[in-house]
Scaffold this motif. Structure first.
Motif, PDB file in Angstrom:
ATOM      1  N   ALA A 106       7.910  58.794  52.728  1.00 57.33           N
ATOM      2  CA  ALA A 106       8.238  58.932  54.026  1.00 57.33           C
ATOM      3  C   ALA A 106       6.846  58.490  54.680  1.00 57.33           C
ATOM      4  CB  ALA A 106       8.670  59.994  54.576  1.00 57.33           C
ATOM      5  N   SER A 107       6.899  57.594  55.859  1.00 55.75           N
ATOM      6  CA  SER A 107       5.544  57.161  56.506  1.00 55.75           C
ATOM      7  C   SER A 107       5.436  57.911  57.945  1.00 55.75           C
ATOM      8  CB  SER A 107       5.757  55.683  56.581  1.00 55.75           C
ATOM      9  OG  SER A 107       6.873  55.241  57.603  1.00 55.75           O
ATOM     10  N   CYS A 108       6.511  58.662  58.409  1.00 52.98           N
ATOM     11  CA  CYS A 108       6.196  59.357  59.730  1.00 52.98           C
ATOM     12  C   CYS A 108       7.083  60.537  59.703  1.00 52.98           C
ATOM     13  CB  CYS A 108       6.448  58.568  61.039  1.00 52.98           C
ATOM     14  SG  CYS A 108       8.075  57.811  60.829  1.00 52.98           S
ATOM     15  N   ALA A 109       6.791  61.420  60.454  1.00 53.50           N
ATOM     16  CA  ALA A 109       7.520  62.678  60.687  1.00 53.50           C
ATOM     17  C   ALA A 109       9.184  62.442  60.983  1.00 53.50           C
ATOM     18  CB  ALA A 109       6.893  63.340  61.921  1.00 53.50           C
ATOM     19  N   GLU A 110       9.386  61.297  61.887  1.00 59.58           N
ATOM     20  CA  GLU A 110      10.778  60.903  62.050  1.00 59.58           C
ATOM     21  C   GLU A 110      11.424  60.834  60.867  1.00 59.58           C
ATOM     22  OE1 GLU A 110       8.302  60.043  63.657  1.00 59.58           O
ATOM     23  OE2 GLU A 110       8.538  60.191  65.836  1.00 59.58           O
TER      24      GLU A 110
ATOM     25  N   VAL B   2       9.130  67.001  71.613  1.00 56.34           N
ATOM     26  CA  VAL B   2       8.469  67.865  70.600  1.00 56.34           C
ATOM     27  C   VAL B   2       7.714  67.502  69.642  1.00 56.34           C
ATOM     28  CG1 VAL B   2       8.747  70.090  69.125  1.00 56.34           C
ATOM     29  CG2 VAL B   2      10.075  69.776  71.323  1.00 56.34           C
ATOM     30  N   VAL B   3       8.309  66.481  68.854  1.00 54.85           N
ATOM     31  CA  VAL B   3       7.775  65.837  67.709  1.00 54.85           C
ATOM     32  C   VAL B   3       6.464  64.995  68.218  1.00 54.85           C
ATOM     33  CG1 VAL B   3       8.198  64.195  65.795  1.00 54.85           C
ATOM     34  CG2 VAL B   3       9.881  65.923  66.254  1.00 54.85           C
ATOM     35  N   ASN B   4       6.522  64.535  69.151  1.00 52.29           N
ATOM     36  CA  ASN B   4       5.350  63.395  69.630  1.00 52.29           C
ATOM     37  C   ASN B   4       4.111  64.429  69.729  1.00 52.29           C
ATOM     38  OD1 ASN B   4       6.920  61.073  69.579  1.00 52.29           O
ATOM     39  ND2 ASN B   4       7.291  61.319  71.650  1.00 52.29           N
TER      40      ASN B   4
ATOM     41  N   ARG C 266       2.579  69.982  58.654  1.00 57.31           N
ATOM     42  CA  ARG C 266       1.654  71.076  57.755  1.00 57.31           C
ATOM     43  C   ARG C 266       2.410  72.453  57.643  1.00 57.31           C
ATOM     44  NH1 ARG C 266      -4.172  71.056  57.226  1.00 57.31           N
ATOM     45  NH2 ARG C 266      -4.457  72.907  56.251  1.00 57.31           N
ATOM     46  N   ARG C 267       3.039  72.718  58.507  1.00 61.33           N
ATOM     47  CA  ARG C 267       3.867  73.899  58.586  1.00 61.33           C
ATOM     48  C   ARG C 267       4.907  73.985  57.499  1.00 61.33           C
ATOM     49  NH1 ARG C 267       4.137  78.450  61.767  1.00 61.33           N
ATOM     50  NH2 ARG C 267       1.907  78.119  62.113  1.00 61.33           N
ATOM     51  N   MET C 268       5.610  72.944  57.545  1.00 59.79           N
ATOM     52  CA  MET C 268       6.647  72.569  56.327  1.00 59.79           C
ATOM     53  C   MET C 268       6.110  72.908  54.942  1.00 59.79           C
ATOM     54  SD  MET C 268       8.933  69.378  55.597  1.00 59.79           S
ATOM     55  CE  MET C 268      10.140  69.311  54.344  1.00 59.79           C
ATOM     56  N   GLY C 269       4.921  72.116  54.917  1.00 65.76           N
ATOM     57  CA  GLY C 269       4.133  71.987  53.581  1.00 65.76           C
ATOM     58  C   GLY C 269       3.774  73.656  53.190  1.00 65.76           C
ATOM     59  N   GLN C 270       3.454  74.193  54.266  1.00 65.25           N
ATOM     60  CA  GLN C 270       3.021  75.650  53.787  1.00 65.25           C
ATOM     61  C   GLN C 270       4.152  76.287  53.254  1.00 65.25           C
ATOM     62  OE1 GLN C 270       1.262  77.095  57.528  1.00 65.25           O
ATOM     63  NE2 GLN C 270      -0.660  76.535  57.023  1.00 65.25           N
TER      64      GLN C 270
END
Length: 113
Positions: A18-22, A36-38, A46-50
């Motif tokens: 994936a290349s972006c949050a979207e 919110v995502v912008n 990062r939080r998801m990664g944690q």
């Protein structure tokens, strides 16, 4: 003798590409508000990664891993609906901004010439 390689769950392979949050939201089927995502895209990921690193996904099947990833992304996204990136302080620059200054270093007079 050749070692057997364990393959990574398919969803993790897709998320790595994936290349972006979207892309993360689309791959995992999570609804989001672009405003919110912008503002908090790096913080959400990062939080998801944690959350991902806090759980051992090795023994789980692909469908369960995909479901857990979706839950982690939803949870991370919710964190930033309730709070701001500054309040969450996930990155060092934000942590350093509120870190108390170090005590002043003192030089003893008998050391000076």
């Amino acid at each position: 003798m050749k070692e057997t390689e364990m393959s990574e769950p398919a969803i993790l392979e897709q998320l790595k590409k994936a290349s972006c949050a979207e892309d993360f939201f689309a791959l995992l089927g999570v609804d989001y508000e672009p405003k919110v995502v912008n503002v908090a895209r790096l913080h959400i990921l990062r939080r998801m990664g944690q959350y991902l690193f806090s759980e051992d996904l090795c023994e789980l099947d692909d469908a369960t891993v995909a479901q857990r990833c979706k839950e982690f992304l939803e949870r991370a996204y919710q964190d930033f609906l309730k709070s701001t990136p500054i309040d969450e302080r996930l990155f060092k620059v934000h942590k350093d901004a509120v870190k108390p200054p170090p005590p002043p270093s003192l030089v003893q007079l008998n050391v000076l010439k």
